[in-house]
Design a protein around this motif. Structure first.
Motif, PDB file in Angstrom:
ATOM      1  N   ILE A  82      94.711  77.685 -36.874  1.00  0.00           N
ATOM      2  CA  ILE A  82      95.322  76.588 -36.122  1.00  0.00           C
ATOM      3  C   ILE A  82      94.230  75.682 -35.580  1.00  0.00           C
ATOM      4  N   THR A  83      94.380  74.385 -35.828  1.00  0.00           N
ATOM      5  CA  THR A  83      93.543  73.378 -35.186  1.00  0.00           C
ATOM      6  C   THR A  83      94.439  72.545 -34.296  1.00  0.00           C
ATOM      7  N   SER A  84      94.004  72.342 -33.073  1.00  0.00           N
ATOM      8  CA  SER A  84      94.807  71.566 -32.133  1.00  0.00           C
ATOM      9  C   SER A  84      93.909  70.603 -31.378  1.00  0.00           C
ATOM     10  N   PHE A  85      94.300  69.345 -31.369  1.00  0.00           N
ATOM     11  CA  PHE A  85      93.600  68.413 -30.499  1.00  0.00           C
ATOM     12  C   PHE A  85      94.575  67.399 -29.928  1.00  0.00           C
ATOM     13  N   SER A  86      94.168  66.800 -28.829  1.00  0.00           N
ATOM     14  CA  SER A  86      95.038  65.866 -28.130  1.00  0.00           C
ATOM     15  C   SER A  86      95.340  64.661 -29.002  1.00  0.00           C
ATOM     16  N   PHE A  87      96.603  64.286 -29.040  1.00  0.00           N
ATOM     17  CA  PHE A  87      97.053  63.203 -29.916  1.00  0.00           C
ATOM     18  C   PHE A  87      98.151  62.420 -29.213  1.00  0.00           C
ATOM     19  N   ASP A  88      97.925  61.122 -29.062  1.00  0.00           N
ATOM     20  CA  ASP A  88      98.892  60.230 -28.429  1.00  0.00           C
ATOM     21  C   ASP A  88      99.386  59.250 -29.487  1.00  0.00           C
ATOM     22  N   LEU A  89     100.687  59.257 -29.732  1.00  0.00           N
ATOM     23  CA  LEU A  89     101.270  58.418 -30.778  1.00  0.00           C
ATOM     24  C   LEU A  89     101.084  56.925 -30.530  1.00  0.00           C
ATOM     25  N   SER A  90     100.669  56.550 -29.332  1.00  0.00           N
ATOM     26  CA  SER A  90     100.489  55.132 -29.014  1.00  0.00           C
ATOM     27  C   SER A  90      99.040  54.674 -29.141  1.00  0.00           C
ATOM     28  N   LYS A  91      98.125  55.588 -29.514  1.00  0.00           N
ATOM     29  CA  LYS A  91      96.700  55.250 -29.557  1.00  0.00           C
ATOM     30  C   LYS A  91      96.181  55.229 -30.991  1.00  0.00           C
ATOM     31  N   LYS A  92      95.689  54.078 -31.412  1.00  0.00           N
ATOM     32  CA  LYS A  92      95.222  53.880 -32.777  1.00  0.00           C
ATOM     33  C   LYS A  92      94.099  54.846 -33.140  1.00  0.00           C
ATOM     34  N   GLU A  93      93.185  55.092 -32.192  1.00  0.00           N
ATOM     35  CA  GLU A  93      92.041  55.951 -32.492  1.00  0.00           C
ATOM     36  C   GLU A  93      92.469  57.395 -32.760  1.00  0.00           C
ATOM     37  N   ASP A  94      93.589  57.814 -32.217  1.00  0.00           N
ATOM     38  CA  ASP A  94      94.054  59.182 -32.443  1.00  0.00           C
ATOM     39  C   ASP A  94      94.511  59.373 -33.892  1.00  0.00           C
ATOM     40  N   LEU A 135     104.369  67.637 -43.577  1.00  0.00           N
ATOM     41  CA  LEU A 135     104.259  66.906 -42.310  1.00  0.00           C
ATOM     42  C   LEU A 135     105.601  67.004 -41.599  1.00  0.00           C
ATOM     43  N   ILE A 136     105.588  67.524 -40.381  1.00  0.00           N
ATOM     44  CA  ILE A 136     106.805  67.611 -39.581  1.00  0.00           C
ATOM     45  C   ILE A 136     106.656  66.686 -38.375  1.00  0.00           C
ATOM     46  N   ASN A 137     107.385  65.577 -38.414  1.00  0.00           N
ATOM     47  CA  ASN A 137     107.372  64.628 -37.303  1.00  0.00           C
ATOM     48  C   ASN A 137     108.393  65.094 -36.262  1.00  0.00           C
ATOM     49  N   ASN A 138     107.923  65.933 -35.357  1.00  0.00           N
ATOM     50  CA  ASN A 138     108.787  66.589 -34.387  1.00  0.00           C
ATOM     51  C   ASN A 138     108.714  65.952 -32.997  1.00  0.00           C
ATOM     52  N   ALA A 139     107.609  65.270 -32.689  1.00  0.00           N
ATOM     53  CA  ALA A 139     107.432  64.714 -31.343  1.00  0.00           C
ATOM     54  C   ALA A 139     108.560  63.744 -31.007  1.00  0.00           C
ATOM     55  N   GLY A 140     109.020  63.817 -29.786  1.00  0.00           N
ATOM     56  CA  GLY A 140     110.066  62.907 -29.353  1.00  0.00           C
ATOM     57  C   GLY A 140     110.117  62.829 -27.848  1.00  0.00           C
ATOM     58  N   THR A 141     110.678  61.727 -27.365  1.00  0.00           N
ATOM     59  CA  THR A 141     110.894  61.588 -25.931  1.00  0.00           C
ATOM     60  C   THR A 141     112.361  61.276 -25.698  1.00  0.00           C
ATOM     61  N   SER A 144     106.497  56.522 -38.120  1.00  0.00           N
ATOM     62  CA  SER A 144     106.118  55.637 -39.221  1.00  0.00           C
ATOM     63  C   SER A 144     104.612  55.625 -39.446  1.00  0.00           C
ATOM     64  N   GLU A 145     103.838  55.474 -38.371  1.00  0.00           N
ATOM     65  CA  GLU A 145     102.387  55.331 -38.518  1.00  0.00           C
ATOM     66  C   GLU A 145     101.725  56.632 -38.966  1.00  0.00           C
ATOM     67  N   LEU A 146     102.117  57.759 -38.382  1.00  0.00           N
ATOM     68  CA  LEU A 146     101.493  59.016 -38.807  1.00  0.00           C
ATOM     69  C   LEU A 146     101.837  59.314 -40.265  1.00  0.00           C
ATOM     70  N   THR A 147     103.066  59.034 -40.654  1.00  0.00           N
ATOM     71  CA  THR A 147     103.449  59.233 -42.048  1.00  0.00           C
ATOM     72  C   THR A 147     102.596  58.358 -42.963  1.00  0.00           C
ATOM     73  N   ARG A 148     102.393  57.112 -42.575  1.00  0.00           N
ATOM     74  CA  ARG A 148     101.572  56.202 -43.380  1.00  0.00           C
ATOM     75  C   ARG A 148     100.139  56.704 -43.519  1.00  0.00           C
ATOM     76  N   ILE A 149      99.605  57.280 -42.438  1.00  0.00           N
ATOM     77  CA  ILE A 149      98.233  57.796 -42.461  1.00  0.00           C
ATOM     78  C   ILE A 149      98.115  59.035 -43.346  1.00  0.00           C
ATOM     79  N   VAL A 150      99.129  59.899 -43.308  1.00  0.00           N
ATOM     80  CA  VAL A 150      99.058  61.181 -44.010  1.00  0.00           C
ATOM     81  C   VAL A 150      99.427  61.064 -45.490  1.00  0.00           C
ATOM     82  N   LEU A 151     100.275  60.115 -45.845  1.00  0.00           N
ATOM     83  CA  LEU A 151     100.794  60.018 -47.214  1.00  0.00           C
ATOM     84  C   LEU A 151      99.731  60.036 -48.318  1.00  0.00           C
ATOM     85  N   PRO A 152      98.600  59.336 -48.171  1.00  0.00           N
ATOM     86  CA  PRO A 152      97.606  59.364 -49.255  1.00  0.00           C
ATOM     87  C   PRO A 152      97.052  60.758 -49.551  1.00  0.00           C
TER      88      PRO A 152
END
Length: 228
Positions: free
Chosen positions: A48-60, A78-84, A110-118
């Motif tokens: 398991i690798t875990s690091f802080s990730f904020d869906l609103s921050k481009k650098e993350d 890829l499981i897009n589970n985060a939600g508010t 949308s953005e994480l999927t776009r980053i991971v798809l390649p």
């Protein structure tokens, strides 16, 4: 089963936390992404690798991209589970409230999927977690205008991506969950007792994430034994 590389968002508690534990116990490699990385770090699994990730921050997102490139080279699931979840009368729901909900529940997906798809192959699987509240024709509840409409957007986004990538893969599916007993539900609806536990729902999602692409693509599955 051959070990897979799996990314999960929203892993600090609830369903996401249980998913990390389940996949790690099965021997899969997990990248757990959440604003609070500590709960997963406390599990002390080598895979398991875990690091802080904020869906609103481009650098993350760039950090995720770098990790995949340097450590994995490819992603299987890829499981897009985060939600508010916001429960507030519409008349009191501000522009910023809607923006915050959509940033996590729609734009982040949308953005994480776009980053991971390649990094995903044609047999990969993207699983988006939605809600019964986002399903057209389902029972709707006052106070959930921002939340449920955002979850409806995730359903349509999933269908569109499945169509756009149907020739090359990966597969895209969306699970509309009913009420699950999580901290997020308790915060939004104090005292409400859901019929399904986080670990039970996580077990279902984990199995679906590993095999569902063999049977479904671009599909909405309603995973609920209650109203909501």
């Amino acid at each position: 089963m051959k070990s897979k590389n799996i990314i999960i968002t929203g892993t600090s508690r609830g369903i996401g936390f249980e998913l990390v534990h389940l996949f790690a116990n099965q021997g899969h490699n997990v990248l757990a992404l959440s604003r609070n990385a500590q709960p997963v770090n406390n599990l002390h699994f080598d895979n398991i690798t875990s690091f802080s990730f904020d869906l609103s921050k481009k650098e993350d997102y760039q950090n995720v991209q770098k990790f995949i490139t340097d450590e994995w080279e490819h992603v299987d699931v890829l499981i897009n589970n985060a939600g508010t979840l916001l429960n507030k009368p519409f008349s009191e729901t501000s522009f910023e409230d809607f923006k915050n909900v959509y940033t996590t529940n729609v734009f982040g997906v949308s953005e994480l999927t776009r980053i991971v798809l390649p990094f995903m192959k044609n047999d990969g699987h993207v699983v988006n977690i939605s809600s019964m509240g986002g399903v057209q024709g389902s029972l709707k509840f006052p106070g959930l205008a921002a939340y449920s409409s955002s979850k409806g957007a995730v359903i349509t986004l999933t269908e569109l991506l499945a169509e756009e990538y149907k020739e090359s893969g990966p597969s895209f599916n969306v699970l509309a969950l009913g009420a699950v007993q999580t901290e997020m539900l308790e915060e939004a609806f104090p005292g409400y007792k859901a019929p399904t536990s986080a670990i039970d729902m996580a077990t279902y999602i984990a199995n679906f994430a590993l095999t569902g692409q063999n049977y479904y693509n671009g599909k909405l599955l309603q995973v609920s034994n209650s109203t909501p």
